[in-house]
Structures are given as structure tokens and as C-alpha cells.
Scaffold this motif. Structure first.
Motif, short mmCIF file in Angstrom:
data_model
loop_
_atom_site.label_atom_id
_atom_site.label_comp_id
_atom_site.label_asym_id
_atom_site.label_seq_id
_atom_site.Cartn_x
_atom_site.Cartn_y
_atom_site.Cartn_z
N ALA A 83 1.00 -1.22 -0.02
CA ALA A 83 0.06 0.06 0.12
C ALA A 83 0.98 1.29 -0.04
CB ALA A 83 -1.01 0.05 1.21
N ALA A 84 1.92 1.24 0.84
CA ALA A 84 2.83 2.43 0.97
C ALA A 84 3.35 2.70 -0.47
CB ALA A 84 4.01 2.32 1.89
N MET A 85 3.93 1.67 -1.04
CA MET A 85 4.58 1.56 -2.57
C MET A 85 3.59 2.08 -3.60
SD MET A 85 6.42 -1.53 -4.39
CE MET A 85 4.98 -2.19 -5.19
N MET A 86 2.19 1.65 -3.44
CA MET A 86 1.16 2.22 -4.49
C MET A 86 1.06 3.74 -4.19
SD MET A 86 0.75 -0.49 -6.17
CE MET A 86 -0.69 0.25 -7.27
N LYS A 87 1.20 4.07 -3.05
CA LYS A 87 0.57 5.28 -2.51
C LYS A 87 1.99 6.39 -3.26
CE LYS A 87 -0.24 8.45 1.28
NZ LYS A 87 0.48 9.51 0.91
N GLN A 88 2.98 5.80 -2.86
CA GLN A 88 4.22 6.56 -3.35
C GLN A 88 4.13 6.82 -4.97
OE1 GLN A 88 7.82 4.81 -2.40
NE2 GLN A 88 9.27 6.55 -2.89
N ASN A 90 1.75 6.72 -6.75
CA ASN A 90 0.33 7.66 -7.17
C ASN A 90 0.95 9.16 -6.69
OD1 ASN A 90 -0.90 5.70 -8.47
ND2 ASN A 90 -2.02 5.11 -6.30
N ASP A 91 1.85 9.21 -6.13
CA ASP A 91 2.08 10.84 -5.65
C ASP A 91 2.87 11.58 -6.56
OD1 ASP A 91 0.61 10.56 -3.54
OD2 ASP A 91 2.38 10.07 -2.05
#
Length: 91
Positions: A83-88, A90-91
Motif C-alpha cells: 500500500a505504501a509503495m502504491m501510494k508513493q 501515485n504521488d
């Protein structure tokens, strides 16, 4: 010391063979770990998020069936990292 090249093709083939053997012999004991490894490989090799999520869900389901708390915790940690990787991304 040179960094090791990760051979996802061979790893994925061994995981697939392991899953097939479990299916053939009607053994669920090894499935949580195999599905977890498949999810880790999928993340590292850049698979679609839906596929990664499916593999993590399967790992968690088999872990619960087998009362494998270790894999349950590993899946939770992997979900958090993913989830952190996906958020990063998308930022």
C-alpha cells in the motif's frame, strides 16, 4: 561482492510446481507460504495491483485455514508495504 540477480522466472516456476503438487496430492499445508512467495514475486516484478491483491488474499485465506499465524502476519506486513509503495507511485 556483486548483487544477486533475482530470477523470478525460475522462482515463479518452482512456486507454480509447488502449488500444482499441493493440488494433486490434496495438501494445503504449503499453500499459504507458496501464495505469499508468489505475491512477493509479483510485487518485485511489477505485476498489476489486482493480481498482487489476489495473491495476498489467497495466501491469507490458506493461512487462516491452516491456522498459520506467521504467514498471516507476513501478509499483513506485505499489504502495508505494498500500500505504501502504491501510494508513493501515485504521488
Amino acid at each position: 561482492m556483486t548483487p544477486q540477480k533475482k530470477d523470478y522466472s525460475s522462482s515463479n516456476q518452482l512456486i507454480t510446481d509447488g502449488i500444482a503438487l499441493c493440488s494433486e496430492k490434496h495438501v494445503t499445508y504449503y499453500l499459504p507460504r507458496l501464495k505469499l512467495l508468489a505475491a512477493q514475486n509479483a510485487i518485485e516484478s511489477g505485476a498489476q495491483a489486482e493480481r498482487v491483491t489476489q495473491l495476498m488474499n489467497e495466501a491469507l485465506a490458506f493461512a487462516r485455514i491452516n491456522q498459520n499465524e506467521v504467514v498471516e502476519l507476513q501478509v499483513a506486513a506485505l499489504r502495508k508495504r505494498f500500500a505504501a509503495m502504491m501510494k508513493q507511485q501515485n504521488d
